[in-house]
Scaffold this motif. Structure first.
Motif, PDB file in Angstrom:
ATOM      1  N   MET A 453       0.814  -1.221   0.000  1.00  0.00           N
ATOM      2  CA  MET A 453       0.000   0.000   0.000  1.00  0.00           C
ATOM      3  C   MET A 453       0.848   1.273   0.000  1.00  0.00           C
ATOM      4  O   MET A 453       0.299   2.373   0.023  1.00  0.00           O
ATOM      5  CB  MET A 453      -0.901   0.036   1.241  1.00  0.00           C
ATOM      6  N   ALA A 454       2.179   1.133   0.000  1.00  0.00           N
ATOM      7  CA  ALA A 454       3.038   2.313   0.131  1.00  0.00           C
ATOM      8  C   ALA A 454       3.971   2.532  -1.057  1.00  0.00           C
ATOM      9  O   ALA A 454       4.586   3.595  -1.157  1.00  0.00           O
ATOM     10  CB  ALA A 454       3.872   2.203   1.410  1.00  0.00           C
ATOM     11  N   TYR A 479      -0.951   5.422  -3.404  1.00  0.00           N
ATOM     12  CA  TYR A 479      -2.048   6.335  -3.075  1.00  0.00           C
ATOM     13  C   TYR A 479      -1.612   7.796  -2.968  1.00  0.00           C
ATOM     14  O   TYR A 479      -2.210   8.573  -2.237  1.00  0.00           O
ATOM     15  CB  TYR A 479      -2.799   5.849  -1.829  1.00  0.00           C
ATOM     16  N   GLY A 480      -0.555   8.126  -3.717  1.00  0.00           N
ATOM     17  CA  GLY A 480      -0.189   9.534  -3.844  1.00  0.00           C
ATOM     18  C   GLY A 480       1.236   9.886  -3.506  1.00  0.00           C
ATOM     19  O   GLY A 480       1.775  10.868  -4.010  1.00  0.00           O
ATOM     20  N   VAL A 481       1.884   9.092  -2.657  1.00  0.00           N
ATOM     21  CA  VAL A 481       3.269   9.358  -2.254  1.00  0.00           C
ATOM     22  C   VAL A 481       4.013   8.032  -2.212  1.00  0.00           C
ATOM     23  O   VAL A 481       3.519   7.063  -1.634  1.00  0.00           O
ATOM     24  CB  VAL A 481       3.344  10.054  -0.880  1.00  0.00           C
ATOM     25  N   GLU A 482       5.194   7.972  -2.818  1.00  0.00           N
ATOM     26  CA  GLU A 482       5.986   6.751  -2.802  1.00  0.00           C
ATOM     27  C   GLU A 482       6.717   6.631  -1.469  1.00  0.00           C
ATOM     28  O   GLU A 482       7.560   7.465  -1.131  1.00  0.00           O
ATOM     29  CB  GLU A 482       6.990   6.766  -3.965  1.00  0.00           C
ATOM     30  N   GLY A 483       6.359   5.601  -0.697  1.00  0.00           N
ATOM     31  CA  GLY A 483       7.006   5.363   0.580  1.00  0.00           C
ATOM     32  C   GLY A 483       6.278   6.012   1.744  1.00  0.00           C
ATOM     33  O   GLY A 483       5.110   6.383   1.650  1.00  0.00           O
ATOM     34  N   PRO A 484       6.974   6.158   2.875  1.00  0.00           N
ATOM     35  CA  PRO A 484       6.343   6.729   4.074  1.00  0.00           C
ATOM     36  C   PRO A 484       5.819   8.136   3.820  1.00  0.00           C
ATOM     37  O   PRO A 484       6.362   8.884   3.008  1.00  0.00           O
ATOM     38  CB  PRO A 484       7.485   6.740   5.097  1.00  0.00           C
ATOM     39  N   GLN A 497      -6.842  -0.111   3.454  1.00  0.00           N
ATOM     40  CA  GLN A 497      -6.499  -1.145   2.491  1.00  0.00           C
ATOM     41  C   GLN A 497      -5.827  -2.342   3.144  1.00  0.00           C
ATOM     42  O   GLN A 497      -6.055  -3.491   2.745  1.00  0.00           O
ATOM     43  CB  GLN A 497      -5.610  -0.561   1.386  1.00  0.00           C
ATOM     44  N   VAL A 498      -4.994  -2.102   4.132  1.00  0.00           N
ATOM     45  CA  VAL A 498      -4.396  -3.221   4.868  1.00  0.00           C
ATOM     46  C   VAL A 498      -5.490  -4.062   5.508  1.00  0.00           C
ATOM     47  O   VAL A 498      -5.493  -5.303   5.412  1.00  0.00           O
ATOM     48  CB  VAL A 498      -3.398  -2.713   5.934  1.00  0.00           C
ATOM     49  N   ARG A 499      -6.450  -3.407   6.138  1.00  0.00           N
ATOM     50  CA  ARG A 499      -7.553  -4.140   6.771  1.00  0.00           C
ATOM     51  C   ARG A 499      -8.455  -4.809   5.738  1.00  0.00           C
ATOM     52  O   ARG A 499      -8.955  -5.917   5.958  1.00  0.00           O
ATOM     53  CB  ARG A 499      -8.350  -3.193   7.666  1.00  0.00           C
ATOM     54  N   ASN A 500      -8.661  -4.151   4.607  1.00  0.00           N
ATOM     55  CA  ASN A 500      -9.468  -4.764   3.548  1.00  0.00           C
ATOM     56  C   ASN A 500      -8.844  -6.066   3.063  1.00  0.00           C
ATOM     57  O   ASN A 500      -9.522  -7.084   2.882  1.00  0.00           O
ATOM     58  CB  ASN A 500      -9.603  -3.800   2.361  1.00  0.00           C
ATOM     59  N   MET A 501      -7.553  -6.021   2.823  1.00  0.00           N
ATOM     60  CA  MET A 501      -6.851  -7.209   2.338  1.00  0.00           C
ATOM     61  C   MET A 501      -6.901  -8.333   3.371  1.00  0.00           C
ATOM     62  O   MET A 501      -7.188  -9.497   3.037  1.00  0.00           O
ATOM     63  CB  MET A 501      -5.394  -6.863   2.025  1.00  0.00           C
TER      64      MET A 501
END
Length: 703
Positions: A453-454, A479-484, A497-501
């Protein structure tokens, strides 16, 4: 009348016919070599010895029986260190690579000691073989024999699980370290650990130098029968066997099965340029698939390919599997690049390969779980068609379809429904039930759940291959920014998304596999091929257990729900037809407005009404009807509860868009839907409503 007397501590053991066998008067050494002209036994006194203390020649007349060289040496005992050495033709054009100076690892050795030694004379001095006499007290331990349909698998790396200082244990990175963390595994609720390779593989290069890029994962086998010495806390030769067995015994006592990731597809000897360490120097043309009788075929992507369907190699693999099952009490195996087992001695894929069938039918493996990674590095992809109903498979289609749906890829609505219902398109035609599908979204190979997701792209520069290694097809997003990022809007979507998966994984028919650390959002900083990262990139950071305690609570509750709920772990596929005596379909699919779903629609939003089975394995087990709501769009939507369930009592079980503790209700006692039965569904979210308990009708036949 004779009475059967119980012997609770009597253990069944398995003794392979090759390798060293300890006898009262000494040790019998037996090794296969058809083409060798001479065979020698090199004996050492200490691990640090560069040269053997004694060399014993096998007598060609009295010590050779057919193609087996067998020698008894009086006075030797447990702990003796040795190598083999074979003379024979050096004729690469005809498949022979004998080297009379090479010190060889016995293919059947049960333990190795030491490292590759530094060399200034060109002679490779590999780790020494250890003679082992098994005296371990299992104290009545037996295989757990849990049905695979009841399993929740946790893929983990023995060293990486506890090597970080954050583990705060004395035996970090070892088999004993795993024992210290068993309470954590129990609290998580998983039923089995799937250990990345624990058989022997090189730690240093062949001349004793520290590797710039160590094979941290262990997919580089050197001795199939031997537990890896690098994971032993005690460095005494052979101690790894005792510590490994202690780990298995402790895991079993905690109700956790042990599955091994085994690599019967290549070895660390490599291709023509690789070293002669074992198989090459004993019978190269038998142990490896050769093209034109001389070149190493490379279906593994690692330089050579094990000749698994040669009778001699097939026999070795069976002895090895039985050895791990009956001498180490292993509960199952995951076969790496298992499609190679479907190739004949010329490398051709064959229907009904004997090796695959024999593993499934072997009576000594009958209690064992067998799982295939049903592809190889040469293009074979057999997901859905690997072997009989005894074989389960890593379902790569499940991974890709679930990732694609939640990323928002068009045309994935039907694919998600098929995976959720057990992947009947892949397995039903061959008579295999849904639990033959090992469902996973992440594995050791690829992004972690957090990184999925990151990062849109892999970041493998630390591997030293200029970011060329690793898969480019990740089906990921940032989702808009690569990485943290500190942007709350992006962090919010990633959290959902983590919870969805994870929710999709745990509520799908089939068997879920969770990767170690995904439950607390372990990151590899965008590295999707961390095979050589024996450092904080790969190790479990135990600080995350506290930092991401809310997600850990969510995952624990999901796993507990799955294990207690027969609705999501059926033994038959969801079909859309009434079954088990109930008048409603086992699954119904609806659009957000509550009407029957039009599968041609492109909007990635739907509901699944899954009815509880009225007949269950345990007559006291009570199922629940479930309504799963999926919104993978970027807009908030209204979902109307299907008419079929409006007269039932529903409670919210989970809401992936809610803030903890309102994201999940472990006791399934969350809020009821609004009186209007219209549910607000935020973008990128999932809700699950669960009915009251549906009484079961008694035990269902497995016939």
């Amino acid at each position: 009348m004779l009475m059967r007397q119980p012997f609770p501590n009597l253990q069944f053991t398995y003794t392979p016919p090759f390798g060293p066998i300890v006898q009262e008067s000494g040790v019998q050494f037996s090794v296969f070599s058809r083409s060798a002209t001479a065979m020698r036994l090199l004996l050492y006194n200490k691990v640090a010895d560069r040269e053997p203390a004694e060399i014993i020649e096998f007598d060609r007349d009295s010590d050779r029986w057919g193609d087996v060289w067998s020698l008894h040496v009086a006075g030797l005992k447990h702990g003796q260190l040795y190598h083999l050495q074979a003379s024979g033709p050096w004729d690469p054009d005809n498949g022979h690579r004998f080297d009379s100076t090479a010190r060889l690892i016995d293919p059947y050795t049960q333990a190795l000691a030491g490292e590759f030694m530094k060399s200034d004379d060109g002679v490779i001095r590999p780790p020494k073989c250890v003679v082992i006499k098994d005296t371990f007290d299992w104290d009545g331990d037996r295989h757990i024999r849990r049905d695979i349909s009841e399993s929740v698998i946790y893929e983990m790396h023995v060293r990486g699980f506890t090597k970080s200082k954050t583990a705060k244990i004395d035996s970090g990175g070892s088999y004993l370290g795993v024992i210290e963390k068993i309470p954590y595994l129990q609290s998580l609720g998983i039923t089995a650990v799937e250990l990345m390779p624990v058989n022997e593989f090189p730690i240093r290069d062949i001349y004793g130098k520290k590797l710039d890029r160590p094979n941290y994962w262990g997919y580089d086998p050197m001795a199939f029968f031997s537990p890896h010495r690098g994971y032993a806390h005690d460095k005494t030769p052979g101690a790894q066997i005792t510590e490994f067995k202690q780990m298995v015994k402790a895991l079993h006592a905690a109700g956790i099965e042990v599955i091994l990731d085994v690599v019967f597809n290549h070895t660390c000897e490599g291709n023509e340029q690789g070293p002669t360490l074992s198989f090459k120097g004993l019978e190269n043309q038998v142990y490896y698939i050769l093209s034109e009788g001389k070149h190493f075929s490379n279906y593994s992507g690692c330089g050579n390919t094990i000749n698994g369907n040669h009778p001699v190699v097939r026999e070795m693999i069976f002895h090895c599997l039985r050895h791990w099952v009956h001498n180490f009490h292993i509960d199952g195996f995951r076969f790496d690049l298992a499609s190679i087992l479907s190739r004949d001695r010329k490398g051709n894929l064959v229907p009904n390969p004997p090796m695959v069938e024999l593993i499934a039918e072997d009576p000594l493996l009958a209690d064992t779980k067998i799982i295939a990674e049903a592809w190889d590095a040469a293009g074979a992809y057999q997901v859905g068609s690997f072997g009989s109903a005894r074989w389960a498979e890593w379902n790569g289609r499940y991974r890709d379809d679930v990732r694609g749906f939640w990323r928002g890829d068009g045309g994935t609505l039907g694919a998600l429904a098929t995976r959720l219902a057990g992947s009947s398109d892949l397995y039903e035609h061959s008579g295999r039930p849904p639990f033959c599908s090992i469902n996973f979204i992440t594995s050791h190979d690829g992004f972690t759940m957090n990184d999925l997701m990151a990062y849109k792209h892999k970041h493998n520069d630390a591997n030293g291959e200029e970011n060329r290694d690793g898969d480019n097809h990740n089906i990921s997003d940032n989702y808009g920014v690569e990485g943290p990022t500190r942007k709350k809007s992006i962090s919010m979507i990633r959290d959902r998304q983590v919870r969805n998966m994870l929710t999709t994984l745990m509520l799908s028919q089939g068997v879920p596999m969770l990767v170690s650390g995904d439950e607390v959002r372990r990151t590899q900083k965008g590295n999707n091929n961390a095979y050589c990262q024996d450092n904080d990139v790969s190790w479990f950071d135990w600080r995350l257990v506290e930092k991401n305690a809310d997600l850990l609570r969510f995952v624990k509750s999901l796993i507990a729900f799955r294990r207690n709920q027969p609705t999501v772990r059926r033994r038959e596929y969801l079909t859309g037809r009434p079954v088990d005596g109930r008048k409603i379909p086992d699954v119904s699919w609806y659009a957000p407005d509550g009407i029957v779903l039009d599968w041609s629609q492109q909007e990635l939003a739907m509901m699944a009404y899954i009815a509880a089975p009225s007949r269950v394995e345990d007559p006291e087990e009570l199922g629940r009807d479930m309504v799963l709501m999926f919104n993978s769009t970027g807009q908030t939507m209204d979902f109307t509860m299907p008419a079929m369930g409006r007269n039932m009592k529903w409670n919210l079980f989970l809401d992936t868009a809610a803030v903890s503790p309102a994201d999940i209700y472990p006791d399934v006692d969350g809020p009821m839907p609004p009186d209007s039965m219209v549910v607000d569904m935020p973008h990128h979210s999932m809700k699950v409503y669960v009915s009251g308990k549906i009484p079961g009708e008694g035990k269902k036949s497995r016939g």
